[in-house]
Write a protein that holds these residues in place. Structure first.
Motif, PDB file in Angstrom:
ATOM      1  N   TYR A   1     148.674  66.760 -13.151  1.00 52.80           N
ATOM      2  CA  TYR A   1     149.456  65.841 -12.318  1.00 52.80           C
ATOM      3  C   TYR A   1     149.994  64.709 -13.199  1.00 52.80           C
ATOM      4  O   TYR A   1     149.279  64.240 -14.084  1.00 52.80           O
ATOM      5  CB  TYR A   1     148.535  65.256 -11.239  1.00 52.80           C
ATOM      6  CG  TYR A   1     149.272  64.675 -10.067  1.00 52.80           C
ATOM      7  CD1 TYR A   1     149.911  65.489  -9.153  1.00 52.80           C
ATOM      8  CD2 TYR A   1     149.331  63.296  -9.877  1.00 52.80           C
ATOM      9  CE1 TYR A   1     150.595  64.965  -8.073  1.00 52.80           C
ATOM     10  CE2 TYR A   1     150.005  62.764  -8.790  1.00 52.80           C
ATOM     11  CZ  TYR A   1     150.633  63.609  -7.888  1.00 52.80           C
ATOM     12  OH  TYR A   1     151.304  63.075  -6.822  1.00 52.80           O
TER      13      TYR A   1
ATOM     14  N   GLU B   1     137.174  54.977 -10.153  1.00 52.99           N
ATOM     15  CA  GLU B   1     138.343  55.689  -9.619  1.00 52.99           C
ATOM     16  C   GLU B   1     137.968  57.147  -9.381  1.00 52.99           C
ATOM     17  O   GLU B   1     137.548  57.859 -10.297  1.00 52.99           O
ATOM     18  CB  GLU B   1     139.556  55.613 -10.557  1.00 52.99           C
ATOM     19  CG  GLU B   1     140.750  56.294  -9.884  1.00 52.99           C
ATOM     20  CD  GLU B   1     142.096  56.116 -10.572  1.00 52.99           C
ATOM     21  OE1 GLU B   1     142.121  55.822 -11.772  1.00 52.99           O
ATOM     22  OE2 GLU B   1     143.125  56.287  -9.882  1.00 52.99           O
TER      23      GLU B   1
ATOM     24  N   GLY C   1     139.206  60.802  -8.635  1.00 54.66           N
ATOM     25  CA  GLY C   1     140.453  61.564  -8.818  1.00 54.66           C
ATOM     26  C   GLY C   1     141.379  60.830  -9.767  1.00 54.66           C
ATOM     27  O   GLY C   1     142.544  60.601  -9.464  1.00 54.66           O
TER      28      GLY C   1
ATOM     29  N   LEU D   1     137.952  66.358 -10.924  1.00 55.79           N
ATOM     30  CA  LEU D   1     137.501  67.744 -10.906  1.00 55.79           C
ATOM     31  C   LEU D   1     138.212  68.575 -11.964  1.00 55.79           C
ATOM     32  O   LEU D   1     137.781  69.690 -12.275  1.00 55.79           O
ATOM     33  CB  LEU D   1     137.784  68.313  -9.496  1.00 55.79           C
ATOM     34  CG  LEU D   1     137.275  69.672  -9.106  1.00 55.79           C
ATOM     35  CD1 LEU D   1     135.786  69.807  -9.346  1.00 55.79           C
ATOM     36  CD2 LEU D   1     137.568  69.926  -7.625  1.00 55.79           C
TER      37      LEU D   1
ATOM     38  N   LEU E   1     133.853  65.603 -13.063  1.00 56.41           N
ATOM     39  CA  LEU E   1     132.843  65.618 -12.004  1.00 56.41           C
ATOM     40  C   LEU E   1     133.500  65.814 -10.640  1.00 56.41           C
ATOM     41  O   LEU E   1     134.511  65.167 -10.331  1.00 56.41           O
ATOM     42  CB  LEU E   1     132.090  64.266 -12.033  1.00 56.41           C
ATOM     43  CG  LEU E   1     130.971  64.048 -11.044  1.00 56.41           C
ATOM     44  CD1 LEU E   1     129.790  64.975 -11.330  1.00 56.41           C
ATOM     45  CD2 LEU E   1     130.484  62.588 -11.087  1.00 56.41           C
TER      46      LEU E   1
ATOM     47  N   VAL F   1     133.644  65.143  -6.807  1.00 58.13           N
ATOM     48  CA  VAL F   1     133.157  64.014  -5.996  1.00 58.13           C
ATOM     49  C   VAL F   1     131.951  64.466  -5.156  1.00 58.13           C
ATOM     50  O   VAL F   1     131.069  63.666  -4.839  1.00 58.13           O
ATOM     51  CB  VAL F   1     134.293  63.420  -5.121  1.00 58.13           C
ATOM     52  CG1 VAL F   1     134.677  64.340  -3.982  1.00 58.13           C
ATOM     53  CG2 VAL F   1     133.915  62.052  -4.587  1.00 58.13           C
TER      54      VAL F   1
ATOM     55  N   GLY G   1     145.832  59.097  -3.708  1.00 56.27           N
ATOM     56  CA  GLY G   1     146.481  60.406  -3.798  1.00 56.27           C
ATOM     57  C   GLY G   1     145.505  61.567  -3.804  1.00 56.27           C
ATOM     58  O   GLY G   1     145.825  62.620  -4.352  1.00 56.27           O
TER      59      GLY G   1
ATOM     60  N   VAL H   1     142.216  67.130  -0.184  1.00 57.88           N
ATOM     61  CA  VAL H   1     140.909  67.777  -0.344  1.00 57.88           C
ATOM     62  C   VAL H   1     140.406  68.208   1.027  1.00 57.88           C
ATOM     63  O   VAL H   1     140.819  67.653   2.050  1.00 57.88           O
ATOM     64  CB  VAL H   1     139.875  66.826  -1.024  1.00 57.88           C
ATOM     65  CG1 VAL H   1     140.257  66.554  -2.459  1.00 57.88           C
ATOM     66  CG2 VAL H   1     139.704  65.526  -0.248  1.00 57.88           C
TER      67      VAL H   1
ATOM     68  N   ASP I   1     151.858  67.939  -4.344  1.00 59.59           N
ATOM     69  CA  ASP I   1     151.958  67.170  -3.109  1.00 59.59           C
ATOM     70  C   ASP I   1     152.453  68.010  -1.935  1.00 59.59           C
ATOM     71  O   ASP I   1     152.208  67.691  -0.782  1.00 59.59           O
ATOM     72  CB  ASP I   1     152.871  65.950  -3.296  1.00 59.59           C
ATOM     73  CG  ASP I   1     152.206  64.895  -4.157  1.00 59.59           C
ATOM     74  OD1 ASP I   1     151.560  65.282  -5.145  1.00 59.59           O
ATOM     75  OD2 ASP I   1     152.306  63.704  -3.845  1.00 59.59           O
TER      76      ASP I   1
HETATM   77  C1  LIG Z   1     147.352  64.423  -6.403  1.00 60.60           C
HETATM   78  S1  LIG Z   1     146.278  64.076  -7.730  1.00 60.60           S
HETATM   79  C2  LIG Z   1     146.291  62.326  -7.733  1.00 60.60           C
HETATM   80  C3  LIG Z   1     145.949  61.725  -9.037  1.00 60.60           C
HETATM   81  C4  LIG Z   1     146.018  60.201  -9.093  1.00 60.60           C
HETATM   82  N1  LIG Z   1     144.892  59.578  -8.444  1.00 60.60           N
HETATM   83  C5  LIG Z   1     147.323  59.719  -8.500  1.00 60.60           C
HETATM   84  O1  LIG Z   1     147.329  59.123  -7.436  1.00 60.60           O
HETATM   85  O2  LIG Z   1     148.361  59.967  -9.127  1.00 60.60           O
HETATM   86  C6  LIG Z   1     144.679  64.441  -7.061  1.00 60.60           C
HETATM   87  C7  LIG Z   1     143.578  64.367  -8.090  1.00 60.60           C
HETATM   88  O3  LIG Z   1     142.316  64.474  -7.416  1.00 60.60           O
HETATM   89  C8  LIG Z   1     141.493  65.332  -8.157  1.00 60.60           C
HETATM   90  N2  LIG Z   1     140.486  65.924  -7.261  1.00 60.60           N
HETATM   91  C9  LIG Z   1     140.709  66.795  -6.247  1.00 60.60           C
HETATM   92  N3  LIG Z   1     139.550  67.152  -5.680  1.00 60.60           N
HETATM   93  C10 LIG Z   1     138.566  66.491  -6.340  1.00 60.60           C
HETATM   94  C11 LIG Z   1     137.152  66.455  -6.220  1.00 60.60           C
HETATM   95  N4  LIG Z   1     136.511  67.190  -5.311  1.00 60.60           N
HETATM   96  N5  LIG Z   1     136.469  65.664  -7.068  1.00 60.60           N
HETATM   97  C12 LIG Z   1     137.092  64.933  -8.010  1.00 60.60           C
HETATM   98  N6  LIG Z   1     138.437  64.947  -8.171  1.00 60.60           N
HETATM   99  C13 LIG Z   1     139.161  65.710  -7.348  1.00 60.60           C
HETATM  100  C14 LIG Z   1     142.447  66.357  -8.718  1.00 60.60           C
HETATM  101  O4  LIG Z   1     141.898  67.070  -9.801  1.00 60.60           O
HETATM  102  C15 LIG Z   1     143.640  65.498  -9.091  1.00 60.60           C
HETATM  103  O5  LIG Z   1     143.564  65.006 -10.378  1.00 60.60           O
END
Ligand SMILES: C[S@@+](CC[C@H](N)C(=O)[O-])C[C@H]1O[C@@H](n2cnc3c(N)ncnc32)[C@H](O)[C@@H]1O
Length: 540
Positions: free
Chosen positions: A27, A61, A63, A87, A112, A114, A131, A136, A235
């Motif tokens: 992303y 933070e 994600g 993740l 990791l 969440v 985001g 999720v 998205d």
């Molecule tokens: C759409 S991106 C948003 C990234 C950033 N926070 C932004 O707003 O631009 C979603 C992020 O959440 C992470 N993510 C999704 N499910 C997750 C989980 N269960 N644990 C940790 N991270 C997760 C994804 O790998 C991805 O990097």
């Protein structure tokens, strides 16, 4: 691309469900000013909390993707501690490589889920989850809220963003159609290409003039056309995509012992930003803040929220008053504009516009004119309320009417009004950058690292600044060690040895030399310094 690019979705590709989508297509990772602890600190303090000072705090933070948001925060707040989790192993590896190059020691980034967060992560003053929530599954949404509850310090706050209804209802229909069309494809490039092709097909088949449906397709197409492929892929085409009415999100947060504090864009909370009769009706039919926010979403057809939560039971006071301005800093890119002749303003009225939020202000009060002009002149620097007051006092003395406590109260009320109206921004933290162009100027390590490969850099206000090619290459050398002369020489080398090629109308130009090279380098460095100074890119 035209509708001819649209193909049958029959495909013999095998779907590899084991690969994580963000490891296949990372992303784009950016800074979001509205998630910065400075903003969270300011809003929680304005609304009666006692948040941790951002220079000595702990931030999580969830994600954090490639670290575009959390890494610049860590660099500019070296005494605070930052933890980012994601993740996606690929994204975390990329973020870790940046941290290593920058030599930061106050940030930990973990690959990791969440779902696996436990007590060992510790407590935080600020939690950011931008985001992620809408993309999720429900069990992970629940866990995000549980982490916010279990890992916040008593005066801590969490920002969670999510897609909202009713706005996403229409957008969701477009997503459904795109998802249907690409359902048998697994190659991300093909998926993106076919999703765009479907939109083109719809746009060419449905006239924009055929009512609401035509308008919707065309407005979405215009919007998506300018988005990057990675954005479209995640998205819009991700398997998980959930939207919520505001009241549903808050009910879910309440179940986790969290309560609503505010929106990160507080101007959206102020009914005064609606037409007068709309504001009156909202206040009449929606006595509490949750209901008022919900009805406001109905009126706006809102699609997205960035909600700040705190622990249930935390004492809040949303009645802003003169004391709100104690110790505050105010910033606003205000510019004087021509006043609207149709509005019949009194002759001495002056019109201003905020160049970022587009909010306007018309005033004939000479003290307000002084204050707003001063804020505009100082921007991007924030001005302390006391400094602003001193300027206004000098003007009041000229006009012969100074009653200091009255002046302070009036200015405080004006600034509160402007802050909730989105005309100015309040914080309680001094500037972390300078407009001064010193003998050996300096940009942040993050900006220099970014400038080596991309033209969108993060400034000290945690915003994205787009630079031209020459300025970007100059930034790589502005490290606080080199004089202007040395930077000019560095640029001359780059131009001379072909590391940097100038272009005219997109075509490469021959490498300059002699006097021409000297002239280009001198002018480019001088221009770049001015641009960087105005763009909050120089630090001291
Ligand atoms: C759409 S991106 C948003 C990234 C950033 N926070 C932004 O707003 O631009 C979603 C992020 O959440 C992470 N993510 C999704 N499910 C997750 C989980 N269960 N644990 C940790 N991270 C997760 C994804 O790998 C991805 O990097």
């Amino acid at each position: 691309m035209t509708a001819e690019n649209m193909q049958s979705n029959e495909s013999n590709e095998s779907l590899d469900a084991s690969k994580y989508s963000y490891d296949i297509v990372p992303y784009p990772s950016h800074p979001f000013r509205q998630t910065h602890p400075e903003r969270l600190h300011a809003i929680s303090r304005m609304f009666g909390m006692s948040p941790a000072e951002i220079t000595q705090c702990r931030v999580l933070e969830i994600g954090c993707a490639g670290g575009g948001n959390i890494i610049p925060m860590a660099e500019t707040l070296p005494e605070s501690q930052f933890v980012g989790i994601d993740l996606s192993q690929r994204q975390i590896e990329s973020a870790l490589s940046s941290v290593e190059k920058l030599g930061l020691t106050n940030i930990e980034l973990k690959h990791l889920d969440v779902m696996d967060v436990d007590q060992s992560l510790g407590k935080f003053d600020y939690i950011i989850c931008h985001g992620v929530f809408s993309w999720v599954p429900p069990d992970a949404q629940d866990k995000i809220l549980a982490v916010c509850r279990d890992h916040l310090n008593p005066q801590g706050v969490a920002l969670v963003s999510y897609n909202t209804l009713p706005g996403w209802r229409l957008r969701g229909a477009i997503r459904d159609m795109m998802s249907y069309h690409v359902r048998n494809l697994s190659d991300p490039t093909k998926k993106i290409q076919q999703a765009r092709a479907l939109l083109e097909f719809l746009a060419s088949s449905v006239s924009a003039e055929t009512g609401a449906y035509g308008k919707m397709i065309h407005s979405e197409l215009n919007l998506l056309k300018n988005q990057t492929d990675n954005y479209l892929y995640h998205d819009h085409l991700e398997m998980n995509n959930y939207q919520f009415y505001f009241h549903q999100f808050i009910e879910q947060a309440n179940k986790h012992n969290l309560q609503y504090l505010a929106e990160s864009h507080i101007a959206t909370m102020w009914t005064g930003n609606f037409a007068k009769d709309v504001a009156q009706t909202l206040e009449r039919v929606a006595p509490d803040i949750i209901q008022r926010e919900q009805y406001a979403d109905f009126v706006r057809n809102r699609m997205f929220r960035q909600t700040i939560l705190c622990a249930k039971g935390t004492k809040l006071d949303r009645a802003l008053n003169e004391n709100t301005l104690n110790g505050s800093w105010i910033n606003s890119p205000m510019r004087m504009i021509e006043k609207d002749p149709a509005k019949n303003f009194p002759e001495n009225t002056v019109s201003f516009r905020n160049l970022q939020t587009n909010q306007g202000l018309n005033t004939s009060d000479p003290l307000m004119i002084t204050a707003i002009e001063y804020l505009g002149d100082q921007f991007p620097l924030a001005v302390s309320f006391d400094d602003l007051l001193a300027r206004v006092q000098t003007k009041a003395e000229e006009l012969g009417n100074v009653e200091m406590s009255q002046l302070r109260r009036a200015m405080a009320n004006n600034m509160i009004h402007l802050a909730v109206g989105g005309v100015v921004e309040l914080s309680y933290t001094p500037n972390r950058f300078t407009r001064e162009i010193s003998v050996k100027p300096k940009t942040s390590g993050v900006a220099r690292l970014q400038a080596a490969s991309v033209d969108r850099l993060t400034n000290a206000r945690h915003e994205i600044i787009k630079l031209d090619d020459l300025t970007r290459h100059i930034v790589t050398m502005i490290d606080g060690e080199k004089t202007h002369h040395e930077i000019r020489n560095g640029l001359k080398d780059m131009l001379h040895n072909g590391k940097l090629t100038m272009r005219k109308d997109g075509e490469p130009m021959p490498a300059p030399n002699g006097e021409m090279l000297e002239k280009i380098a001198t002018e480019a460095v001088a221009k770049a310094m001015q641009r960087l100074s105005k763009a909050a890119m120089l630090i001291s």
